[in-house]
Design a protein around this motif. Structure first.
Motif, PDB file in Angstrom:
ATOM      1  N   UNK A 119      -5.734  11.875   4.545  1.00 16.50           N
ATOM      2  CA  UNK A 119      -4.682  12.896   4.584  1.00 16.50           C
ATOM      3  C   UNK A 119      -3.696  12.731   3.430  1.00 16.50           C
ATOM      4  N   UNK A 120      -3.264  13.848   2.876  1.00 18.78           N
ATOM      5  CA  UNK A 120      -2.233  13.784   1.840  1.00 18.78           C
ATOM      6  C   UNK A 120      -0.887  13.420   2.452  1.00 18.78           C
ATOM      7  N   UNK A 121      -0.756  13.598   3.766  1.00 18.29           N
ATOM      8  CA  UNK A 121       0.461  13.249   4.508  1.00 18.29           C
ATOM      9  C   UNK A 121       0.195  11.987   5.322  1.00 18.29           C
ATOM     10  N   UNK A 122       0.966  10.940   5.044  1.00 18.27           N
ATOM     11  CA  UNK A 122       0.779   9.660   5.719  1.00 18.27           C
ATOM     12  C   UNK A 122       2.088   9.208   6.355  1.00 18.27           C
ATOM     13  N   UNK A 123       2.021   8.191   7.192  1.00 18.17           N
ATOM     14  CA  UNK A 123       3.228   7.586   7.752  1.00 18.17           C
ATOM     15  C   UNK A 123       4.017   6.925   6.625  1.00 18.17           C
ATOM     16  N   UNK A 124       5.316   7.117   6.614  1.00 16.60           N
ATOM     17  CA  UNK A 124       6.150   6.558   5.559  1.00 16.60           C
ATOM     18  C   UNK A 124       6.044   5.039   5.496  1.00 16.60           C
ATOM     19  N   UNK A 125       5.879   4.402   6.651  1.00 13.12           N
ATOM     20  CA  UNK A 125       5.824   2.936   6.699  1.00 13.12           C
ATOM     21  C   UNK A 125       4.650   2.372   5.911  1.00 13.12           C
ATOM     22  N   UNK A 126       3.624   3.185   5.673  1.00 11.08           N
ATOM     23  CA  UNK A 126       2.481   2.734   4.896  1.00 11.08           C
ATOM     24  C   UNK A 126       2.892   2.370   3.475  1.00 11.08           C
ATOM     25  N   UNK A 127       3.964   3.003   2.988  1.00 16.84           N
ATOM     26  CA  UNK A 127       4.425   2.762   1.616  1.00 16.84           C
ATOM     27  C   UNK A 127       5.696   1.924   1.569  1.00 16.84           C
ATOM     28  N   UNK A 128       6.551   2.048   2.564  1.00 11.64           N
ATOM     29  CA  UNK A 128       7.808   1.284   2.541  1.00 11.64           C
ATOM     30  C   UNK A 128       7.583  -0.192   2.829  1.00 11.64           C
ATOM     31  N   UNK A 129       6.399  -0.559   3.287  1.00 13.81           N
ATOM     32  CA  UNK A 129       6.064  -1.983   3.444  1.00 13.81           C
ATOM     33  C   UNK A 129       6.128  -2.685   2.092  1.00 13.81           C
ATOM     34  N   UNK A 130       5.950  -1.900   1.031  1.00 11.42           N
ATOM     35  CA  UNK A 130       6.003  -2.464  -0.326  1.00 11.42           C
ATOM     36  C   UNK A 130       7.410  -2.282  -0.893  1.00 11.42           C
ATOM     37  N   UNK A 131       8.428  -2.605  -0.083  1.00  8.37           N
ATOM     38  CA  UNK A 131       9.825  -2.376  -0.466  1.00  8.37           C
ATOM     39  C   UNK A 131      10.146  -3.053  -1.791  1.00  8.37           C
ATOM     40  N   UNK A 132      10.937  -2.358  -2.597  1.00  8.07           N
ATOM     41  CA  UNK A 132      11.356  -2.900  -3.875  1.00  8.07           C
ATOM     42  C   UNK A 132      10.543  -2.391  -5.039  1.00  8.07           C
ATOM     43  N   UNK A 133       9.359  -1.865  -4.770  1.00 11.44           N
ATOM     44  CA  UNK A 133       8.524  -1.345  -5.845  1.00 11.44           C
ATOM     45  C   UNK A 133       8.978   0.051  -6.228  1.00 11.44           C
ATOM     46  N   UNK A 134       8.654   0.415  -7.443  1.00 15.62           N
ATOM     47  CA  UNK A 134       9.087   1.704  -7.975  1.00 15.62           C
ATOM     48  C   UNK A 134       8.589   2.873  -7.136  1.00 15.62           C
ATOM     49  N   UNK A 135       7.368   2.779  -6.623  1.00 19.26           N
ATOM     50  CA  UNK A 135       6.768   3.887  -5.878  1.00 19.26           C
ATOM     51  C   UNK A 135       7.573   4.205  -4.623  1.00 19.26           C
ATOM     52  N   UNK A 136       8.207   3.188  -4.015  1.00 22.05           N
ATOM     53  CA  UNK A 136       8.991   3.415  -2.807  1.00 22.05           C
ATOM     54  C   UNK A 136      10.174   4.327  -3.074  1.00 22.05           C
ATOM     55  N   UNK A 137      10.756   4.203  -4.255  1.00 22.09           N
ATOM     56  CA  UNK A 137      11.903   5.025  -4.617  1.00 22.09           C
ATOM     57  C   UNK A 137      11.516   6.435  -5.024  1.00 22.09           C
ATOM     58  N   UNK A 138      10.218   6.675  -5.187  1.00 19.60           N
ATOM     59  CA  UNK A 138       9.758   7.974  -5.665  1.00 19.60           C
ATOM     60  C   UNK A 138       9.008   8.768  -4.600  1.00 19.60           C
ATOM     61  N   UNK A 139       9.170   8.375  -3.348  1.00 20.18           N
ATOM     62  CA  UNK A 139       8.442   9.036  -2.266  1.00 20.18           C
ATOM     63  C   UNK A 139       8.954  10.454  -2.013  1.00 20.18           C
ATOM     64  N   UNK A 140       8.043  11.349  -1.734  1.00 20.97           N
ATOM     65  CA  UNK A 140       8.378  12.634  -1.118  1.00 20.97           C
ATOM     66  C   UNK A 140       8.321  12.381   0.388  1.00 20.97           C
ATOM     67  N   UNK A 141       9.427  11.999   0.985  1.00 18.42           N
ATOM     68  CA  UNK A 141       9.413  11.635   2.398  1.00 18.42           C
ATOM     69  C   UNK A 141      10.383  12.501   3.193  1.00 18.42           C
ATOM     70  N   UNK A 142      10.088  12.670   4.481  1.00 22.71           N
ATOM     71  CA  UNK A 142      10.920  13.487   5.357  1.00 22.71           C
ATOM     72  C   UNK A 142      10.577  13.180   6.808  1.00 22.71           C
ATOM     73  N   UNK A 143      11.384  13.698   7.716  1.00 28.36           N
ATOM     74  CA  UNK A 143      11.134  13.560   9.153  1.00 28.36           C
ATOM     75  C   UNK A 143      10.514  14.862   9.645  1.00 28.36           C
ATOM     76  N   UNK A 144       9.346  14.787  10.276  1.00 29.88           N
ATOM     77  CA  UNK A 144       8.687  16.010  10.730  1.00 29.88           C
ATOM     78  C   UNK A 144       9.310  16.502  12.038  1.00 29.88           C
ATOM     79  N   UNK A 145       8.811  17.599  12.561  1.00 23.87           N
ATOM     80  CA  UNK A 145       9.390  18.222  13.752  1.00 23.87           C
ATOM     81  C   UNK A 145       9.200  17.383  15.008  1.00 23.87           C
ATOM     82  N   UNK A 146       8.340  16.375  14.920  1.00 21.10           N
ATOM     83  CA  UNK A 146       8.161  15.474  16.050  1.00 21.10           C
ATOM     84  C   UNK A 146       8.999  14.219  15.928  1.00 21.10           C
ATOM     85  N   UNK A 147       9.855  14.165  14.888  1.00 17.64           N
ATOM     86  CA  UNK A 147      10.716  13.007  14.704  1.00 17.64           C
ATOM     87  C   UNK A 147      10.039  11.832  14.018  1.00 17.64           C
ATOM     88  N   UNK A 148       8.871  12.065  13.408  1.00 24.29           N
ATOM     89  CA  UNK A 148       8.137  10.994  12.738  1.00 24.29           C
ATOM     90  C   UNK A 148       8.490  10.944  11.254  1.00 24.29           C
TER      91      UNK A 148
END
Length: 232
Positions: A119-148
């Motif tokens: 899926x092009x849409x994944x759980x944010x935690x899949x990427x934020x586990x790598x905290x501190x890396x440049x990619x984490x600061x460049x995420x297109x992230x949001x909370x969906x209608x289910x609060x995820x």
């Protein structure tokens, strides 16, 4: 729809108006006016004039309401440009993109790789586990209608790792997969670098030696040769 609403409302008023001017209605209005004139001590107002005043006031209120509705429901001007950092693929662009992707697929299959996707849409935690890396600061992230907390994938490797781990060792090794994912990064744009891009991934799992690197390098050289990119 506003025009239809006004039209139907006006027809309703038109149908109603003759009824107020009929004999029973005139008798009712005359009685009411007579009572008001007696109580207020003023002059008598004809039923016809009162009907005209009511019709005028009703028509004025209707026009005001419809004007307000029309103003609030007026559509916003459509921006025909794609969102910043993205692009459209017209047929001539798609032909070139399809040709390039076909070259990638041909080379990958030649070397025995199987195509996969996620899926092009994944759980944010899949990427934020790598905290501190440049990619984490460049995420297109949001909370969906289910609060995820979700994010558009900035790269494919975390999705691949998730897929392999979800099978709990049930996949035959060595694993040779390839993909051509669309990825998203909210980063500063430069010439030739947008916020969405496609990339060709070839991954080998389950081989500890340098044979895997050698095979991937060979596949890259084969691709360059196939499209005419040589050292010359």
């Amino acid at each position: 729809s506003v025009g239809v609403g006004v039209s139907s409302h006006r027809h309703a008023l038109a149908l109603f108006a003759p009824q107020t001017l009929s004999s029973p209605a005139k008798s009712y209005h005359s009685t009411s006016l007579a009572a008001e004139a007696t109580a207020g001590g003023g002059g008598r107002v004809s039923a016809a004039k009162m009907d005209a005043d009511i019709l005028k006031k009703t028509s004025s209120d209707t026009k005001s309401k419809n004007a307000s509705t029309k103003q609030s429901s007026s559509p916003t001007k459509l921006d025909t440009n794609p969102p910043k950092g993205t692009r459209d693929f017209y047929p001539q662009d798609m032909r070139l993109r399809t040709w390039l992707f076909d070259q990638w697929r041909t080379v990958a299959r030649t070397y025995g790789f199987a195509e996969y996707d996620a899926p092009v849409l994944e759980s944010e935690s899949l990427y934020t586990r790598k905290a501190g890396e440049e990619v984490t600061q460049q995420l297109y992230n949001f909370v969906d209608k289910g609060g995820r907390n979700v994010a558009l994938r900035p790269e494919m490797t975390p999705s691949l790792a998730r897929m392999v781990m979800s099978k709990k060792g049930g996949l035959p090794m060595p694993l040779k997969w390839y993909s051509i994912p669309q990825c998203w990064r909210y980063e500063r744009m430069t010439r030739g670098r947008r916020r969405e891009h496609y990339q060709w991934n070839m991954d080998i799992w389950g081989i500890a030696g340098v044979e895997a690197e050698a095979e991937l390098l060979s596949a890259m050289v084969t691709f360059f040769d196939s499209v005419g990119l040589t050292s010359d």
